[in-house]
Design an enzyme around this catalytic site. Structure first.
Site, short mmCIF file in Angstrom:
data_model
loop_
_atom_site.label_atom_id
_atom_site.label_comp_id
_atom_site.label_asym_id
_atom_site.label_seq_id
_atom_site.Cartn_x
_atom_site.Cartn_y
_atom_site.Cartn_z
N SER A 129 -0.77 7.19 10.06
CA SER A 129 0.53 7.21 9.60
C SER A 129 1.59 8.21 10.41
CB SER A 129 0.64 7.92 8.21
OG SER A 129 1.85 8.25 7.82
N LYS A 183 -5.03 6.37 2.85
CA LYS A 183 -4.07 5.96 3.50
C LYS A 183 -3.08 5.09 2.71
CE LYS A 183 -0.95 4.99 6.86
NZ LYS A 183 -0.30 3.93 6.56
N HIS A 186 -1.69 7.51 0.31
CA HIS A 186 -0.56 8.15 1.15
C HIS A 186 0.77 7.25 1.09
CE1 HIS A 186 1.85 8.13 4.92
NE2 HIS A 186 1.82 9.38 4.96
N ASN A 187 0.67 5.98 1.31
CA ASN A 187 1.93 5.30 1.32
C ASN A 187 2.46 4.96 -0.11
OD1 ASN A 187 0.97 4.77 4.04
ND2 ASN A 187 1.22 2.64 3.73
N GLU A 190 4.57 8.05 -0.55
CA GLU A 190 5.57 7.92 0.39
C GLU A 190 6.79 7.09 -0.46
OE1 GLU A 190 6.47 5.07 4.08
OE2 GLU A 190 4.82 6.40 4.38
#
Length: 482
Positions: A129, A183, A186-187, A190
């Site tokens: 990222s 991940k 995380h997205n 986001e």
């Protein structure tokens, strides 16, 4: 046998910048791209004079590498990754390492880890990222997969990762698909952060009637407090930019959002695992709604909302909107960590939750000052069930809650949609409630479907059925059907 330290396949912007980053840190990198002309342009252009070797076939690429060979794939997720792995296998030997640095679905990474292990190949699914800038100067990297591969790539990956207080934003995450799962979350976070910022912008601009320059100054100021983060920083930069005619560029951008799917994956897995990921799911739905531009234009001429205008003290409500953004952000991270905890139990992973916060502190899109507080919360209590129960976060949310509620009330009164912020508030109120109306819901389910219910005056796990209609039907309650 060649002398290159690592090979990289896929010379789109992220791949090119990672190669340059590796070369800057003293590594010799062999590169390959299916369109070989891109290799030539890269070697003659950005990589000129650097320790980068261009190759024109898979066989040539593999032959350029030291053993055990390390190969990183920066290509589109899905079938492309599988096809590329199949083309590599005839040229690899036991102990060689394949690293998938794309946005692959964690289920695929789990499958690849196990299938390749049977052939002696060590696979890592490593979420990367940070976008173009992060790839070039230091991303956040979330490696998972075959733990035997980690010592063989750790020095390289940690050297090119972002560094915060001397700690690399790259730590081992866990087995199989754990790296790509983290991940993915995380997205999802986001997605939530971006939607919350957009809702705050909308309240400031259309609720309080501020112009773009005034809103820009607010975000600039917010970036020097508890909301200090990359996304707040770039929001202030975006609002500063003018179009060629001197007007704010943001006003010229079509309000129809795109997405690449990782937010949907996060929401779908939350539904599968039974985790109330309400804020992130609303952020995904908000992008869907924004894409219905033509339908929204028609509806705007037919459907009408409140006619009132804001008549309060502007500075007071700017503070309320700040608190709403901050509190909802805390709820968003609490939900994301709830999902990771549930996934760890379901998929057999040992996740270091404080360590994940350290990975996210630098390089990545959600990097923020706030992540230090998350790491400290898990340092105080490694088995912390929910971030909102930590003493620091509990105090912060309770202090921000009055402003949070007033901001949501203002949005409702003015007809301004704040789906993520209001969903987060509803989640918070639901989570802190000792009793919810699910008692009535269970009675309804038992009435029409004889699904059974538990009683507050009996042990958990004992189920009962009531003959609600009085017809004397005999229905077994021995098995509970969800």
């Amino acid at each position: 046998m060649g002398d290159a330290d690592i090979g990289l396949i896929g010379l789109a912007v992220m791949g090119q910048n990672l190669v340059l980053n590796m070369a800057d840190h003293g590594y010799r990198v062999a590169v390959f791209n299916r369109t070989t002309s891109k290799v030539e342009r890269f070697i003659a252009g950005p990589a000129a004079g650097k320790r980068v070797l261009g190759t024109h076939s898979i066989e040539q690429l593999v032959g350029a590498l030291q053993r055990p060979r390390r190969l990183m794939l920066m290509v589109k997720a899905g079938e492309v990754v599988d096809a590329l792995i199949q083309s590599l296998l005839p040229h690899l030997e036991s102990g060689d390492i394949i690293i998938d640095g794309g946005n692959s679905l964690y289920i695929d990474s789990t499958r690849r880890t196990r299938e390749l292990a049977q052939r002696g190949i060590l696979f890592l699914g490593a979420g990367v990222s940070g976008g173009e800038e992060g790839a070039r100067h230091g991303p956040a990297i979330m490696p998972g997969g075959n733990v035997q591969a980690w010592p063989l790539v750790q020095p390289l990956l940690q050297s090119i990762a972002a560094q915060v207080d001397g700690v690399p934003c790259c730590q081992w995450v866990g087995d199989d698909g754990a790296g790509h799962y983290v991940k993915m979350v995380h997205n999802g976070i986001e997605y939530g952060d971006m939607q919350l910022i957009c809702e705050a912008y909308s309240l400031l601009r259309h609720g309080l009637g501020m112009d773009v320059d005034e809103v820009q100054a607010v975000f600039e100021r917010w970036n020097h407090g508890v909301l200090d983060s990359y996304l707040i920083e770039i929001t202030a930069d975006i609002l500063r930019r003018k179009d060629s005619d001197g007007s704010p560029l943001v006003d010229k951008i079509l309000d129809s959002a795109g997405q690449k799917g990782t937010g949907k994956w996060t929401a779908a897995d939350a539904l599968e695992l039974g985790v109330p990921l309400t804020l992130i799911t609303e952020a995904v739905f908000s992008r869907f709604l924004s894409a219905m531009k033509h339908e929204r234009l028609r509806a705007s001429a037919i459907l009408h909302g409140p006619e009132g205008r804001f008549a309060g003290e502007r500075d007071t409500y700017i503070a309320h909107i700040h608190d709403a953004l901050y509190a909802a952000k805390m709820a968003s991270y609490a939900q994301g960590y709830m999902l990771m905890r549930e996934a760890a139990g379901a998929y057999g992973w040992q996740l270091n939750y404080g360590g994940i916060a350290l990975i996210w502190r630098g390089g990545c899109i959600i990097r923020s000052k706030f992540l230090n507080n998350i790491e400290q919360a898990f340092s105080r209590q490694p088995d912390l069930q929910n971030l909102l129960l930590d003493e620091y976060f509990r105090g912060q949310v309770e202090a921000a809650a009055p402003g949070w509620r007033r901001a949501v009330m203002l949005a409702v009164e003015l007809g301004i949609p704040v789906p993520a912020c209001s969903a987060a508030l509803s989640f918070y109120d639901g989570y802190r409630s000792a009793r919810l109306p699910a008692d009535l819901l269970q009675a309804q389910r038992d009435y029409f479907g004889a699904h059974g219910y538990e009683r507050v005056d009996r042990p958990r796990g004992d189920y009962f059925h009531t003959d609600w209609s009085g017809d004397g039907s005999e229905v077994s309650s021995g098995t509970y059907n969800a």
